[in-house]
Design an enzyme around this catalytic site. Structure first.
Site, mmCIF file in Angstrom:
data_model
loop_
_atom_site.group_PDB
_atom_site.id
_atom_site.type_symbol
_atom_site.label_atom_id
_atom_site.label_comp_id
_atom_site.label_asym_id
_atom_site.label_seq_id
_atom_site.Cartn_x
_atom_site.Cartn_y
_atom_site.Cartn_z
ATOM 1 N N LYS A 77 -24.691 8.677 -8.473
ATOM 2 C CA LYS A 77 -25.234 7.999 -10.231
ATOM 3 C C LYS A 77 -26.004 8.061 -10.672
ATOM 4 O O LYS A 77 -24.783 7.989 -12.204
ATOM 5 C CB LYS A 77 -24.633 6.615 -9.913
ATOM 6 N N GLY A 118 -29.047 18.323 -3.183
ATOM 7 C CA GLY A 118 -27.729 19.527 -3.251
ATOM 8 C C GLY A 118 -27.665 19.430 -4.686
ATOM 9 O O GLY A 118 -28.511 19.898 -5.682
ATOM 10 N N ASP A 143 -23.084 19.412 3.852
ATOM 11 C CA ASP A 143 -21.633 21.102 3.124
ATOM 12 C C ASP A 143 -22.364 22.227 3.591
ATOM 13 O O ASP A 143 -21.488 23.350 3.311
ATOM 14 C CB ASP A 143 -21.694 20.422 1.642
ATOM 15 N N GLY A 186 -17.276 17.622 4.007
ATOM 16 C CA GLY A 186 -17.934 19.730 3.543
ATOM 17 C C GLY A 186 -17.829 19.929 1.770
ATOM 18 O O GLY A 186 -17.310 20.634 1.286
ATOM 19 N N HIS A 288 -18.916 9.242 7.411
ATOM 20 C CA HIS A 288 -20.025 9.241 7.519
ATOM 21 C C HIS A 288 -21.227 9.655 8.628
ATOM 22 O O HIS A 288 -22.354 9.522 8.196
ATOM 23 C CB HIS A 288 -20.588 7.871 6.403
ATOM 24 N N GLN A 290 -21.062 11.890 9.728
ATOM 25 C CA GLN A 290 -21.294 12.722 10.294
ATOM 26 C C GLN A 290 -23.581 12.938 8.775
ATOM 27 O O GLN A 290 -24.058 13.766 9.660
ATOM 28 C CB GLN A 290 -20.867 13.781 9.513
ATOM 29 N N ARG A 291 -23.181 12.139 8.711
ATOM 30 C CA ARG A 291 -25.136 11.836 8.103
ATOM 31 C C ARG A 291 -25.388 11.435 8.650
ATOM 32 O O ARG A 291 -26.619 11.084 8.222
ATOM 33 C CB ARG A 291 -24.166 12.006 6.928
HETATM 34 O O1 F6P Z 1 -21.823 16.302 0.069
HETATM 35 C C1 F6P Z 1 -22.795 15.620 0.844
HETATM 36 C C2 F6P Z 1 -20.954 14.195 1.217
HETATM 37 O O2 F6P Z 1 -21.109 13.896 2.620
HETATM 38 C C3 F6P Z 1 -20.121 15.240 0.969
HETATM 39 O O3 F6P Z 1 -19.146 16.507 2.249
HETATM 40 C C4 F6P Z 1 -18.891 14.504 1.005
HETATM 41 O O4 F6P Z 1 -17.702 14.438 0.187
HETATM 42 C C5 F6P Z 1 -19.397 13.022 -0.178
HETATM 43 O O5 F6P Z 1 -20.845 14.123 0.875
HETATM 44 C C6 F6P Z 1 -18.901 12.210 0.731
HETATM 45 O O6 F6P Z 1 -19.845 11.574 -0.805
HETATM 46 P P1 F6P Z 1 -20.502 9.693 0.017
HETATM 47 O O7 F6P Z 1 -20.850 9.288 0.387
HETATM 48 O O8 F6P Z 1 -20.283 9.464 -1.526
HETATM 49 O O9 F6P Z 1 -19.036 8.613 -0.112
#
Ligand code: F6P
Length: 364
Positions: A77, A118, A143, A186, A288, A290-291
């Site tokens: 942000k 990114g 992504d 993605g 999330h 996935q992260r």
């Molecule tokens: O760009 C990484 C990403 O994880 C995208 O795959 C997803 O759309 C977005 O970020 C989600 O963002 P936030 O963490 O703000 O929900």
């Protein structure tokens, strides 16, 4: 350039496994040159509000390469060129406060900034480069949609997590003769869906690059059923959409964000499949997960290589550039060439062809 350089490093945008490994590599490589590294918290926020800038010593970072997230914090942000601020009437408006960042950067005596991020964060980095800040970019995103590099760190971990989830769905889907629809992240690229869908043995993969026809998806599922496969796994990328239809958004987005929040397509696809096939259908959104958590060995090594290469680029004064993987080498590419365009799945790639050869449908 002075002998003892003072390097600033920040992490921006959504977090990705491998961020801490980049930080560790930058600090350790700088230490070997007798340079100092300072961590900027929360993207560029730390250069607006400078109290929280921390000196990163080897003791602080040694061993963090195996940890997920980022020790510096991050945000999607805080674009100083377009900062959302509340005006006197209580309305949000956008202001360019980038001069303050430049002023603080210079006042603190930094020689360069390693910006890990990114496309959004690297675009901000490039704009600061144009304002005189010597910048080196490091490409991050689960992504894998950033150009100039064969792969971004974070992607391999996300694909591994998604593949494991798909693997686990087979037994429950098979037990109930169900269709399971799995939504993966993605944004507007289908890399995670494609790679995890093939690896996890999906019957159908829906990606943004190939608008799908739900009748073809259902025909494929029913055709498989006639051949004896009574369950199906459908992997759908969050940015996928039906031909002639639109992408599903998760609300209107958040103040200060330039991107829209995607998500929700799995529910729609599951409902359409249930209505058209009459099959028991369930959906899940991996989100999330996935992260989260530790980077895979591949991501950890790639991040360490990127971090070390960033420091070598500082030594060579290759500013305004990004480290990139061009196997077997790491090279420097101008940030200018990378920002503003999305790297999408090529429909003629061997990976797409592999999926088709394996009998996986893209709904086209
Ligand atoms: O760009 C990484 C990403 O994880 C995208 O795959 C997803 O759309 C977005 O970020 C989600 O963002 P936030 O963490 O703000 O929900």
């Amino acid at each position: 350039m002075p002998e003892r350089l003072k390097i600033a490093i920040n992490t921006g945008g959504g977090d990705a496994p491998g961020l801490n490994a980049v930080i560790e590599a930058v600090v350790m490589s700088a230490q070997n040159r007798n340079w100092d590294v300072y961590g900027i918290r929360q993207g560029y926020q730390g250069l607006l509000n400078t109290e929280e800038i921390v000196r990163l010593t080897p003791e602080k970072v040694r061993g963090i390469s195996s940890l997920g997230g980022t020790m510096l914090g991050t945000t999607n942000k805080g674009n100083p060129f377009k900062m959302a601020v509340e005006n006197s009437s209580g309305e949000m408006e956008y202001r360019d406060i980038s001069d303050k960042v430049v002023k603080n950067f210079n006042r603190l005596g930094f020689d360069c900034l390693v910006a890990v991020g990114g496309d959004g964060s690297l675009e901000i980095a490039y704009n600061f480069f144009k304002k005189g800040i010597p910048v080196i970019g490091v490409p991050k995103t689960i992504d894998n949609d950033l150009g100039g590099t064969v792969i971004t760190f974070g992607f391999d971990t996300a694909v591994s997590i998604a593949t494991e989830a798909i693997d686990r769905l087979h037994s429950t889907a098979k037990s109930h003769d169900r269709v399971m629809v799995v939504e993966v992240m993605g944004r507007h690229a289908g890399w995670i869906a494609l790679n995890s869908g093939i690896s996890g043995g999906a019957s159908v993969i829906l990606i943004p690059e190939i608008p799908f026809d739900i009748d073809k998806v259902c025909a494929h599922i029913m055709d498989n059923e006639l051949k004896g496969q009574r369950y199906a796994i459908v992997v759908v990328a969050e940015g996928a959409s039906p031909a002639g239809g639109s992408i599903v958004h998760r609300g209107a987005g958040e103040a200060g964000r330039q991107d829209v929040l995607l998500g929700g397509i799995a529910a729609t696809v599951a409902e359409m499949i249930r209505d058209k096939t009459g099959k028991d259908t369930r959906f899940l959104v991996l989100g999330h997960l996935q992260r989260g958590g530790s980077p895979t060995t591949f991501d950890r090594l790639l991040s360490l290589r990127f971090g070390a290469a960033a420091v070598r680029m500082i030594e060579q004064k290759q500013f305004g550039k990004m480290v990139a993987l061009d196997p077997p080498n790491i090279k420097a590419v101008p940030l200018e060439d990378v920002i503003g365009s999305i790297k999408r799945v090529s429909l003629s790639s061997d990976t797409v062809q592999t999926a088709r050869d394996l009998g996986i449908s893209f709904g086209d």
